[in-house]
Design a protein around this motif. Structure first.
Motif, PDB file in Angstrom:
ATOM      1  N   UNK A 145     -12.288 -34.033  33.685  1.00 61.39           N
ATOM      2  CA  UNK A 145     -12.269 -34.076  35.145  1.00 61.39           C
ATOM      3  C   UNK A 145     -11.431 -32.936  35.716  1.00 61.39           C
ATOM      4  N   UNK A 146     -10.246 -32.715  35.135  1.00 58.28           N
ATOM      5  CA  UNK A 146      -9.359 -31.667  35.632  1.00 58.28           C
ATOM      6  C   UNK A 146      -9.967 -30.276  35.464  1.00 58.28           C
ATOM      7  N   UNK A 147     -10.727 -30.079  34.418  1.00 62.22           N
ATOM      8  CA  UNK A 147     -11.362 -28.777  34.175  1.00 62.22           C
ATOM      9  C   UNK A 147     -12.554 -28.537  35.104  1.00 62.22           C
ATOM     10  N   UNK A 148     -13.159 -29.608  35.569  1.00 62.71           N
ATOM     11  CA  UNK A 148     -14.382 -29.492  36.376  1.00 62.71           C
ATOM     12  C   UNK A 148     -14.139 -29.519  37.881  1.00 62.71           C
ATOM     13  N   UNK A 149     -12.924 -29.910  38.308  1.00 62.34           N
ATOM     14  CA  UNK A 149     -12.665 -30.099  39.730  1.00 62.34           C
ATOM     15  C   UNK A 149     -11.361 -29.435  40.141  1.00 62.34           C
ATOM     16  N   UNK A 150     -11.258 -29.119  41.439  1.00 71.33           N
ATOM     17  CA  UNK A 150      -9.967 -28.703  41.969  1.00 71.33           C
ATOM     18  C   UNK A 150      -9.078 -29.935  42.085  1.00 71.33           C
ATOM     19  N   UNK A 151      -7.842 -29.714  42.521  1.00 72.48           N
ATOM     20  CA  UNK A 151      -6.885 -30.816  42.537  1.00 72.48           C
ATOM     21  C   UNK A 151      -7.354 -31.963  43.433  1.00 72.48           C
TER      22      UNK A 151
END
Length: 243
Positions: free
Chosen positions: A109-115
């Motif tokens: 999730x962190x790799x695919x989305x901004x904060x």
């Protein structure tokens, strides 16, 4: 005389690596670490068995201890925990999961989305507490019962403060001084280490847009209350000690 052991509740992204490094530096192979299954939210019997079965151990650390502080015959437990501003903690968790070489849902999730996308997805996921009063949930598990989660968390925090040491990541050096004072009566050579390990980059402190900030403030109201109580306890302790 009862055996004295340190029990470090290592909360994710709360400077626990620095605490562990200090414990390991002081105690060497008498510092032990282990992780535990959830056991329905109470794995204290497993933790107690771990401590009882390793009489050489002096300091114990785990990310996954849940349930009441364990009771072990002829052992006095000195619990230790650090709290962190909840939004700073979530920013740090995001940065960590972005870089983590893992295929967990959070890391992907962190790799695919901004904060913002990361936070909203985690808040929308049923049962996910990573971005919602994470510290309150974890600490409340130490005081099971019918009270509200925040009331149980505050009671548990006060118990840790009474028997051990509560600290704040924002005042890490002060925490190390107080931890040293707490342990030296039993381990006279113990010395806290001020330098923090595994520190996230400063980019984790980038400002948030107002809507995301409001969302996080609302989702972490109880964590902020818990932080307030921690600051009160530490202030009272330092006043009493004349610092």
């Amino acid at each position: 005389m009862n055996r004295k052991v340190v029990l470090h509740y290592h909360l994710f992204k709360n400077a626990g690596t620095s605490v562990d490094r200090t414990l390991q530096k002081n105690f060497g192979d008498r510092w032990l670490t282990k992780e535990f299954p959830n056991q329905g939210g109470n794995n204290s019997p497993l933790v107690a068995e771990w401590i009882a079965s390793t009489p050489e151990g002096v300091a114990y650390s785990s990310h996954t201890m849940l349930g009441p502080i364990p009771e072990v015959e002829r052992v006095d437990i000195i619990p230790v925990i650090l709290l962190r501003d909840p939004i700073d903690r979530i920013k740090s968790a995001y940065k960590f999961e972005q870089k983590q070489d893992a295929d967990t849902w959070g890391a992907q999730l962190a790799k695919e989305h901004d904060f913002g996308g990361y936070v909203r997805a985690r808040l929308d996921r049923k049962g996910d507490r990573q971005c919602r009063d994470f510290q309150t949930e974890r600490i409340a598990s130490l005081k099971p019962g019918d009270g509200s989660e925040i009331d149980r968390a505050v009671a548990a925090l006060e118990a840790i403060h009474s028997a051990g040491t509560v600290g704040l990541v924002e005042r890490f050096d002060s925490f190390m001084v107080r931890l040293t004072d707490r342990l030296q009566p039993f381990y006279e050579d113990f010395q806290g280490e001020a330098v923090r390990a595994n520190v996230s980059s400063k980019s984790a402190s980038a400002p948030l847009d107002p809507s995301l900030s409001a969302l996080l403030l609302d989702a972490n109201k109880q964590d902020f209350k818990l932080m307030k109580r921690a600051r009160e306890l530490i202030r009272l302790e330092t006043v009493a000690s004349g610092e």
